[in-house]
Design an enzyme around this catalytic site. Sequence first.
Site, short mmCIF file in Angstrom:
data_model
loop_
_atom_site.label_atom_id
_atom_site.label_comp_id
_atom_site.label_asym_id
_atom_site.label_seq_id
_atom_site.Cartn_x
_atom_site.Cartn_y
_atom_site.Cartn_z
N HIS A 145 49.39 37.98 83.33
CA HIS A 145 49.94 39.34 83.34
C HIS A 145 51.36 39.36 83.91
O HIS A 145 51.84 40.42 84.32
CB HIS A 145 49.07 40.25 84.20
CG HIS A 145 47.62 40.20 83.88
ND1 HIS A 145 47.15 40.50 82.63
CD2 HIS A 145 46.54 39.89 84.62
CE1 HIS A 145 45.82 40.37 82.62
NE2 HIS A 145 45.43 39.99 83.82
N HIS A 180 43.44 41.91 79.14
CA HIS A 180 42.90 40.55 79.12
C HIS A 180 42.65 40.07 77.71
O HIS A 180 41.81 39.21 77.47
CB HIS A 180 41.60 40.48 79.92
CG HIS A 180 41.79 40.79 81.36
ND1 HIS A 180 41.77 42.08 81.83
CD2 HIS A 180 42.04 40.00 82.41
CE1 HIS A 180 41.99 42.05 83.15
NE2 HIS A 180 42.15 40.82 83.52
#
Lengths: 216, 216, 333, 333
Positions: free
Chosen positions: D57, D219
């Site tokens: 991320h 995700h």
Amino acid sequence: MDLGVDWAVQWLTLSARLMSEHREELIALDRAIGDSDHGENMDRGFRAVIEKLGQTPPETPGAALKLAAMALMSKVGGAAGPLYGTAYLRAATSLGELAEIDAAALAGALTAARDGIVARGKAELGDKTMVDAWSPAVEAADEVLADGGDAVAVLAAAAEAAEVGAVTTDPLIARKGRASYLGERSAGHRDPGAVSSALLLRAAATAAGFPEGSAE
Amino acid sequence: MDLGVDWAVQWLTLSARLMSEHREELIALDRAIGDSDHGENMDRGFRAVIEKLGQTPPETPGAALKLAAMALMSKVGGAAGPLYGTAYLRAATSLGELAEIDAAALAGALTAARDGIVARGKAELGDKTMVDAWSPAVEAADEVLADGGDAVAVLAAAAEAAEVGAVTTDPLIARKGRASYLGERSAGHRDPGAVSSALLLRAAATAAGFPEGSAE
Amino acid sequence: MKKLINDPRSVVDESVEGFGMAHADLVDVHTDPIYIVRKGAPVAGKVGLVSGGGSGHEPLHAGFVGHGMLDAAVPGAVFTSPTPDQIIPATAAVDSGAGVIHIVKNYTGDVLNFETAAEMAQAEGISVRSVLVNDDVAVEDSLYTAGRRGVGGTVLVEKIAGAAAERGDSLEAVAGVAEGVVRNVRTMGVALSGCTVPHAGVPSFELAEDEIEIGIGIHGEPGRHRIAMESADGITSRLLEPVLEDLGIKAGEEVLLFVNGMGGTPLSELYIVYRRAARILAERGAKVERSLVGNYVTSLEMQGCSISVLRLDDELTALWDAPVHTPALRWGM
Amino acid sequence: MKKLINDPRSVVDESVEGFGMAHADLVDVHTDPIYIVRKGAPVAGKVGLVSGGGSGHEPLHAGFVGHGMLDAAVPGAVFTSPTPDQIIPATAAVDSGAGVIHIVKNYTGDVLNFETAAEMAQAEGISVRSVLVNDDVAVEDSLYTAGRRGVGGTVLVEKIAGAAAERGDSLEAVAGVAEGVVRNVRTMGVALSGCTVPHAGVPSFELAEDEIEIGIGIHGEPGRHRIAMESADGITSRLLEPVLEDLGIKAGEEVLLFVNGMGGTPLSELYIVYRRAARILAERGAKVERSLVGNYVTSLEMQGCSISVLRLDDELTALWDAPVHTPALRWGM
Ligand SMILES: Nc1ncnc2c1ncn2[C@@H]1O[C@H](COP(=O)(O)OP(=O)(O)O)[C@@H](O)[C@H]1O
Ligand SMILES: Nc1ncnc2c1ncn2[C@@H]1O[C@H](COP(=O)(O)OP(=O)(O)O)[C@@H](O)[C@H]1O
Ligand SMILES: [Mg+2]
Ligand SMILES: [Mg+2]
Ligand SMILES: [Mg+2]
Ligand SMILES: [Mg+2]
């Protein structure tokens, strides 16, 4: 036949082998309804277990499971890490210092493991999680125990039931964990954690000599 | 037959149509050895030319070309914008206030256009640029003029030669513009600017009534 | 190729409009013709800095308009240099009387359009100096090319020249600083994928699963050659070695190391490249005194990166460290 | 899928190492177990702020370690939450005695691992407070889900809580500020493509040329539903409307508008989304007082974006404006 530390070590060794062999399959299952990491996490975790086993060979089944719990907790990560970590730790605690485990102790350890997962993860049967493998496994183990079966028979029944339990997750809509974000789209896929749980219980039975001859 | 402002307007109108029709082809050529924008740039530029033509109709061929030069300069961008802008401006200057253009004036305007491109871009024949279309076009025009051909014949010869010139760029290794960065990898592709130049000269000939009847 | 756009023809207009709305405290956006000007420009007595080029390289150039960097940015269509009718009013808008620098990446289109604009601005009485950025070592600077391209190093030129202008340097002095950066910065890039120009709709080039393009520019054009995929460490050496060789970096010298993403490569991978590049520099005894890692000079959503090295001296380091406040680069204020 | 990596197993280690080298002035990187700590931590008397989660991320979370934001970041494997044996030492490293806040994105894995770590850190005598971020309106917060996920809004929580900690607020006060941000921020995202986890090697999901996923997390997991591709304006409405509805934004209210790139979408497209989102807010009479546009909470090289809206009040605005100096967010110093 009771089970000693050799069985426990063999269980963990076989577990590591199965996690490595099924790594891609577990990743693929997790890709469908999760984030593609379950196989990698379990493989990494059990490699760490094996490494630790080599460094400090345990003296009792309980010690072996405690060592595994610590390694899984610190190397798996994700949801599965703390859940399996707790399961193995509770099982270890339930076994205490016992050198040899009989059917009753084994069934108790399986129950403790399942209860640990439920306590941590708050999942119920049918939520499409590893609980759907563990709960039928515990029930089957308890039945065999009540029928007077031995430790090997207890494990064999647990492994069998866990496999069936994993398959029953296919049509379910997930209510816990990452797959729950998918809502109805989670139906039609098998839960990766239930599959890895079934594999681990299968390893336990195989290590105990079921179905292929006795464990060394 | 001499050519007046109607011809010039018709030339630009046909040019815009051809740029729009060949937009994708020019983009594809530029993708191979450049940056995929030549067709888009030319199409955008000639749309602007048409818009301006509608706003302020020119009175002479020179005025029409000057208007086109300004629109191309301010709307095409990239290498082609200043090059074509200069070409049309120099051609316009060479034609001056003439209301009707004969073969000699026309050949002179084509020479001025080509010289403008060379002055700005410093490319030589064989560098795999639009010069490889314009130079043969100017030579062919001069020959027809020397042989006593009229304005229409001059344009027809120029268009013909430009098309051949564009094809000759295929095997060349680019030495100017963006395609030169490719080195030897630029060989085997046709130069987009040479192709658009040939199309523009073809439009000039067609507007003059060659080969399909007279222009309205 | 899916894109978050409404219409390929309005991509630049709408994007710049959104940019202006998001950064209304820093910039004013002019439309028709389109250009972006630092709020409050011209700054009295300050040399104006204008840069521009095709769109598709965001945040370059508009993202670098603000205190201590550019006074105006002029965006063309995607990968198409802007036109004089944009460059001229942008130049006029930032001229305080102290003159204006055009920072031009060395591409035929950019050079010709800025050249024309500079001539016409000069004719209107504005002193204009052009500085050409040509840092790409993938291209030989020879009679047989249009010369080395301007790529990643451009952002370093803009930052450092911007600091010189902000401290009040004269037109000639700012141009001198900018040229000093150009002389001391080199870059080389790699593509793991092509990119898709909105109006074209198909990728600029296609690479097989095991191929990469070495020596790419920033317009989705193919590179100098295509090779088999390699490890990040291997690719890093391939990019960095020619850069260091061309610059002639010696042991003991101080440098700025800039790992630039082409737009579609995760930041985490840029740091893997940075790691290896910093080690190579350390092995050579060079000192990485400053660094920059991120997507600054991009090619739409292309996957890949470029590595730039700038040889530093105390002057350049101080100018690099000077406060800057733009949408995409900000420190010290 | 080609990636600028050396070995899928060493991606996080090498990337964090490179990150540490590039930002050695701001952070210290610890290895085995891996975590990143603000230079000079613990800051005497200051509440420590720790966040973490799966890698992939970036720049979240390590990119936000520094003055005015996080004191430590704990990266797990790609998309896998970190483990207690990383979180515990990170917590201890930033505790000055004033206590530590764990900022946890609401995922089962993150919650369980941080919970375990908090228990054990408490047992070692450190006061730990956990704040759960759950801003994703795509997920219903009900008995039938694991609750709303923590997504883009996380960076706003970290910035604002970081400012509160930096000005000297107590443990309870910082937790209160963080929870105030969580209550007032909502997010929704879209994917135009999947992303490829290095160790998996194949995309997390495949979308046809005319399909997009609405309501994705961060995700690479599929979203709530798949729809036909739409214009940027259409997609923007689809994301923003549920956010505004859930927040109950009314005319006259002030907001921060955050358009976050998922990693593979050009900045220029994010501004096209920003443009439409700002207009929708204006039509509703809301005032966009602050904005953030860029790649801050990504999913590797996924194409797509998320839109977050934070309801502001004077306190939150002041904390947002407070100086911050981290690798990925910096102003005021
Ligand atoms: N609350 C829960 N209770 C029991 N098991 C759970 C729970 N949440 C997730 N799981 C199990 O964890 C598995 C996913 O593990 P993994 O992929 O390693 O972690 P993550 O979801 O964090 O990526 C699921 O397949 C499911 O069996
Ligand atoms: N120096 C030059 N002299 C003449 N023509 C040139 C020169 N450089 C480029 N060109 C022409 O310009 C064409 C490319 O135009 P275009 O694609 O619109 O601009 P850009 O290269 O800036 O993207 C080339 O195909 C070539 O014919
Ligand atoms: Mg998972
Ligand atoms: Mg081109
Ligand atoms: Mg171009
Ligand atoms: Mg995970």
